[in-house]
Write a protein that holds these residues in place. Structure first.
Motif, mmCIF file in Angstrom:
data_model
loop_
_atom_site.group_PDB
_atom_site.id
_atom_site.type_symbol
_atom_site.label_atom_id
_atom_site.label_comp_id
_atom_site.label_asym_id
_atom_site.label_seq_id
_atom_site.Cartn_x
_atom_site.Cartn_y
_atom_site.Cartn_z
ATOM 1 N N THR A 122 0.804 -1.037 0.063
ATOM 2 C CA THR A 122 0.034 0.012 -0.113
ATOM 3 C C THR A 122 0.669 1.298 0.071
ATOM 4 O O THR A 122 1.772 1.159 0.572
ATOM 5 C CB THR A 122 -0.861 0.081 1.283
ATOM 6 N N PRO A 123 0.351 2.290 -0.572
ATOM 7 C CA PRO A 123 1.395 3.532 -0.669
ATOM 8 C C PRO A 123 1.550 4.233 0.636
ATOM 9 O O PRO A 123 0.899 4.195 1.655
ATOM 10 C CB PRO A 123 0.267 4.579 -1.421
ATOM 11 N N VAL A 124 2.624 4.480 0.971
ATOM 12 C CA VAL A 124 3.327 4.967 2.321
ATOM 13 C C VAL A 124 3.798 6.446 2.128
ATOM 14 O O VAL A 124 4.774 6.564 1.098
ATOM 15 C CB VAL A 124 4.328 4.220 2.925
ATOM 16 N N SER A 125 3.224 7.074 3.120
ATOM 17 C CA SER A 125 3.660 8.874 2.598
ATOM 18 C C SER A 125 5.080 8.956 3.250
ATOM 19 O O SER A 125 5.553 8.190 4.034
ATOM 20 C CB SER A 125 2.805 9.572 3.731
ATOM 21 N N VAL A 126 5.818 9.812 2.255
ATOM 22 C CA VAL A 126 7.383 10.042 2.783
ATOM 23 C C VAL A 126 7.687 10.342 4.372
ATOM 24 O O VAL A 126 8.670 10.594 4.511
ATOM 25 C CB VAL A 126 7.760 10.956 1.943
ATOM 26 N N ASP A 127 6.323 10.926 4.878
ATOM 27 C CA ASP A 127 6.334 11.517 6.088
ATOM 28 C C ASP A 127 6.971 10.330 6.979
ATOM 29 O O ASP A 127 7.663 10.716 8.169
ATOM 30 C CB ASP A 127 5.147 12.092 6.474
ATOM 31 N N TYR A 128 6.646 9.234 6.566
ATOM 32 C CA TYR A 128 7.247 7.984 7.619
ATOM 33 C C TYR A 128 8.619 7.807 7.489
ATOM 34 O O TYR A 128 9.153 7.082 8.456
ATOM 35 C CB TYR A 128 6.364 6.836 7.296
ATOM 36 N N LEU A 129 9.253 8.289 6.569
ATOM 37 C CA LEU A 129 10.476 8.148 6.263
ATOM 38 C C LEU A 129 11.302 9.079 5.627
ATOM 39 O O LEU A 129 10.531 9.679 4.481
ATOM 40 C CB LEU A 129 10.777 6.773 5.541
ATOM 41 N N GLU A 130 12.299 9.737 5.962
ATOM 42 C CA GLU A 130 12.884 10.880 5.137
ATOM 43 C C GLU A 130 13.334 10.438 3.778
ATOM 44 O O GLU A 130 13.540 9.182 3.471
ATOM 45 C CB GLU A 130 14.361 11.039 5.764
ATOM 46 N N PRO A 131 12.830 11.215 2.893
ATOM 47 C CA PRO A 131 12.744 10.840 1.412
ATOM 48 C C PRO A 131 14.303 10.382 1.119
ATOM 49 O O PRO A 131 14.557 9.414 0.199
ATOM 50 C CB PRO A 131 12.641 12.396 0.632
ATOM 51 N N GLU A 132 15.280 11.087 1.667
ATOM 52 C CA GLU A 132 16.713 10.719 1.379
ATOM 53 C C GLU A 132 17.156 9.182 1.698
ATOM 54 O O GLU A 132 17.931 8.537 1.285
ATOM 55 C CB GLU A 132 17.802 11.500 2.351
ATOM 56 N N LEU A 133 16.156 8.441 2.704
ATOM 57 C CA LEU A 133 16.295 7.203 3.060
ATOM 58 C C LEU A 133 15.380 6.244 2.509
ATOM 59 O O LEU A 133 15.923 4.808 2.744
ATOM 60 C CB LEU A 133 16.285 7.119 4.742
ATOM 61 N N ALA A 134 14.765 6.861 1.846
ATOM 62 C CA ALA A 134 13.800 5.703 1.141
ATOM 63 C C ALA A 134 14.434 4.908 -0.119
ATOM 64 O O ALA A 134 13.581 3.910 -0.413
ATOM 65 C CB ALA A 134 12.660 6.494 0.628
ATOM 66 N N HIS A 135 15.415 5.337 -0.837
ATOM 67 C CA HIS A 135 15.975 4.614 -1.917
ATOM 68 C C HIS A 135 17.600 4.735 -1.473
ATOM 69 O O HIS A 135 18.173 5.568 -1.032
ATOM 70 C CB HIS A 135 15.817 5.361 -3.209
ATOM 71 N N GLY A 136 18.154 3.526 -2.080
ATOM 72 C CA GLY A 136 19.674 3.552 -2.188
ATOM 73 C C GLY A 136 20.022 3.177 -0.638
ATOM 74 O O GLY A 136 19.488 3.156 0.393
ATOM 75 N N LEU A 137 21.546 3.113 -0.631
ATOM 76 C CA LEU A 137 22.172 2.646 0.460
ATOM 77 C C LEU A 137 23.061 3.653 1.110
ATOM 78 O O LEU A 137 23.806 3.704 1.999
ATOM 79 C CB LEU A 137 23.011 1.401 0.524
ATOM 80 N N GLY A 138 23.193 5.046 0.214
ATOM 81 C CA GLY A 138 24.364 5.830 0.677
ATOM 82 C C GLY A 138 23.853 6.769 2.004
ATOM 83 O O GLY A 138 24.734 7.382 2.472
ATOM 84 N N TRP A 139 22.779 6.546 2.501
ATOM 85 C CA TRP A 139 22.564 6.993 3.608
ATOM 86 C C TRP A 139 23.111 6.417 5.020
ATOM 87 O O TRP A 139 23.111 6.697 6.229
ATOM 88 C CB TRP A 139 20.843 7.182 3.986
#
Length: 396
Positions: A122-139
């Motif tokens: 189900t769609p999850v708002s970016v508010d639940y996770l910082e956008p920078e942490l939502a993709h990749g592993l650089g964080w």
């Protein structure tokens, strides 16, 4: 030694042990209440958060938590330098910092993997996770090095930084207690004059939400209050004029901070929206609020008796004695509660279920940890082992 002497000696040991492990249950109970309110407050859709202390005062559970963390840190480590030596106490302090870091890591990983898994269904708002942490592993390295602090995961790094700086403050206290507090207060005042003085945060250009350079003063006040109580051997005196002053200030704070319009009531705030004390750098109004609460609690024999003898007081004290575990589990439960509300709605049935289940889990966890600690202590034969155990329990 005959049987009578042995019985007498055992009785003396039994009487001595409780004295060594005696603790002020008010601190534990107040910290437990703060932890449960933090669980409630970190769920924005939760209707129960309308009844927590942030609605009836400038300060909220975070200020109480940090102040009592300072108080408990003196009990756990401040006395240890003299009683057990510098190296053993530093080792225990380092071990605690490692535990806090592990707790932070568990929460971050739980957030990232839960949100990434949940959004497959189900769609999850970016508010639940910082956008920078939502993709990749650089964080990863940024979060692990505290260069990036996601929302709702920023108070544990603050606590870890404050605990790491404890030896420095202890050395200043050895020079002169007033000097240590004066320097700490001067730094807090400097940050209030220039909020830009802060630790960097990759996720927020304004820096850490809980500015350590300001919040260290609240931690230092807790340390100093604990040391003062230990030195005096008794509670703070109950001064009627000071009690009245604190009560009047808290009444003003409650009227000014109460969300009148949220309840459909006329706005009765004396200063309206113009007076909004900042939380990030711990504005004076918030500081005075939590200090007034602390004084009224710590100078009250009635609260002491309630915390030690009532069922509610003891349950809250159990939660407060295991603050790290309760906080970590509570923070993860917050995420699931928010996801449940956003996915299935915010109806009354879910409201009741989320709060009852969440609070029950946290209280049951604290009760289980407390029973395990009691069993571990019972397995120790040597009476001298009680004192270190009591000191360790003050860490929470």
């Amino acid at each position: 030694m005959d049987k009578a002497e042995a019985t007498q000696g055992a009785g003396q040991v039994a009487q001595a042990a409780p004295a060594r492990s005696r603790r002020d249950h008010r601190i534990d109970a107040l910290r437990g209440a703060a932890l449960l309110m933090m669980f409630i407050d970190h769920i924005p859709q939760n209707l129960l958060n309308r009844f927590t202390m942030r609605n009836v005062g400038f300060a909220d559970a975070a200020e109480v938590f940090v102040l009592l963390a300072g108080y408990a840190s003196w009990l756990a480590y401040g006395r240890g330098f003299t009683k057990y030596g510098v190296l053993p106490t530093l080792q225990r302090l380092f071990k605690r910092c490692v535990q806090l870091y592990i707790g932070q890591t568990i929460m971050v990983m739980a957030y990232v993997f839960t949100v990434r898994g949940w959004r497959h269904f189900t769609p999850v708002s970016v508010d639940y996770l910082e956008p920078e942490l939502a993709h990749g592993l650089g964080w990863i390295w940024r979060v692990m090095m505290f260069d990036a602090l996601p929302s709702n995961l920023n108070i544990m790094p603050l606590y870890l930084v404050l605990l790491t700086g404890f030896p420095i403050f202890y050395l200043l206290m050895r020079v002169h207690r007033s000097l240590a507090l004066l320097l700490s207060g001067a730094l807090w005042m400097l940050v209030n004059m220039d909020p830009g003085l802060n630790f960097p945060n990759w996720l927020d250009p304004d820096g850490w939400y809980f500015n350590p350079l300001a919040w260290q003063f609240l931690f230092a006040l807790g340390l100093t209050a604990s040391a003062e109580t230990q030195q005096r051997g008794r509670d703070f005196p109950r001064v009627p004029a000071l009690v009245a002053l604190c009560s009047v200030y808290l009444l003003f704070s409650a009227i000014q901070a109460f969300p009148w319009t949220l309840w459909g009531l006329p706005d009765m705030r004396p200063f309206g929206a113009a007076l909004a004390p900042a939380k990030s750098w711990l504005s004076p109004l918030r500081l005075f609020d939590v200090m007034a609460i602390f004084y009224l609690v710590q100078s009250s024999d009635g609260v002491r008796q309630w915390a030690a003898e009532s069922w509610v007081g003891q349950e809250l004290a159990r939660v407060g004695r295991h603050s790290l575990e309760v906080f970590v589990v509570g923070t993860i439960l917050d995420l699931y509660a928010r996801l449940i509300f956003s996915t299935f709605g915010e109806g009354w049935a879910l409201q009741v279920a989320v709060n009852v289940v969440g609070l029950t889990i946290l209280i049951a966890l604290a009760s289980w940890l407390d029973r395990r600690r009691v069993r571990a202590r019972a397995g120790k034969v040597a009476p001298v082992a009680v004192a270190p155990a009591a000191s360790r329990s003050a860490e929470g």
